[in-house]
Design a protein around this motif. Structure first.
Motif, short mmCIF file in Angstrom:
data_model
loop_
_atom_site.label_atom_id
_atom_site.label_comp_id
_atom_site.label_asym_id
_atom_site.label_seq_id
_atom_site.Cartn_x
_atom_site.Cartn_y
_atom_site.Cartn_z
N TRP A 51 76.27 32.39 21.85
CA TRP A 51 74.85 33.39 21.67
C TRP A 51 75.26 34.01 20.35
CZ3 TRP A 51 70.81 33.83 25.05
CH2 TRP A 51 71.19 33.64 26.40
N TYR B 112 70.25 35.32 20.40
CA TYR B 112 69.73 33.94 20.07
C TYR B 112 70.70 33.19 20.90
CZ TYR B 112 69.38 29.71 17.13
OH TYR B 112 69.06 28.40 16.85
N CYS C 253 72.29 29.44 21.03
CA CYS C 253 72.73 28.43 20.37
C CYS C 253 74.04 27.54 20.72
CB CYS C 253 73.01 29.15 18.85
SG CYS C 253 74.12 30.38 18.94
N LEU D 236 65.36 31.14 21.76
CA LEU D 236 66.02 29.80 21.75
C LEU D 236 65.20 28.77 21.39
CD1 LEU D 236 65.00 28.32 24.70
CD2 LEU D 236 66.37 29.92 25.59
#
Length: 219
Positions: free
Chosen positions: A89, A148, A150, A186
């Protein structure tokens, strides 16, 4: 356990540097069609060197204070401690710059080892992917603090057993504990989109990896 419908008991733990070679292998296995055009076949080193270089690049991200890494491991049974999933994240307040980018403002000057870790990568294609994704995220989130993803992935044989959901829920619970809840952003693959929709995400973009946001918890 692998290949069965039984849900395993899983523990969530922080990722350590020792986990990174396995995580590099897992990334390449989870997203082969994504990485293929970014690492052209005519430039590819041996698989062992490719993993070593990816491991080095991942360490640069793991050492960043604005990221959160969590691994899922089996909590019981003969394979207790086995690595079965990962979530990475980008924390709220971090600049909208994908942590996988090579050049990030404020980063230290590259060492020779840093440079070698990128030797087989098509840097024009690599930066194009992330800069385009960053531009879309900046436009959609419009300065709002957000988490976010990732990314998240689960080891084959353990998919569909609730592990990905548990990895996601760790941060969703943190988001929902705030008032108002913190949004989560996302880019979803076709395979991941149904799970995210169940967790309250809505489609906000049109890319192949479709942009999704969870603005707040479901009532």
């Amino acid at each position: 356990m692998a290949g069965t419908a039984q849900k395993p008991e899983v523990e969530l733990l922080p990722v350590t540097q020792e986990d990174l070679p396995l995580i590099a292998e897992g990334h390449l296995a989870a997203f082969p069609t994504f990485y293929a055009p970014l690492e052209p076949s005519f430039k590819l080193p041996s698989h062992e060197i490719r993993v070593q270089r990816f491991t080095h690049r991942l360490f640069k991200i793991l050492s960043r204070p604005d990221t959160l890494w969590t691994k899922a491991v089996l909590a019981s049974g003969p394979e207790k401690g086995k690595f079965v999933g990962l979530a990475v994240w980008h924390k709220p307040g971090a600049p909208v710059v994908n942590p996988k980018r090579r050049w990030i403002e404020g980063a230290a000057e590259e060492s020779e080892e840093d440079k070698q870790a990128w030797e087989h990568v098509d840097m024009e294609a690599w930066e194009k992917v992330w800069t385009e994704w960053d531009a879309v995220r900046a436009r959609i989130m419009d300065g709002k603090d957000h988490w976010y993803l990732c990314p998240v992935w689960v080891v084959p044989g353990y998919q569909g057993l609730g592990i990905g959901r548990k990895l996601m829920q760790q941060v969703l619970d943190l988001c929902d504990a705030r008032e108002p809840p913190t949004p989560v952003y996302l880019e979803a693959s076709k395979e991941g989109k149904p799970l995210y929709e169940k967790l309250g995400f809505e489609v906000v973009g049109t890319s192949d990896y479709v942009e999704m946001v969870r603005w707040g918890k479901r009532e």
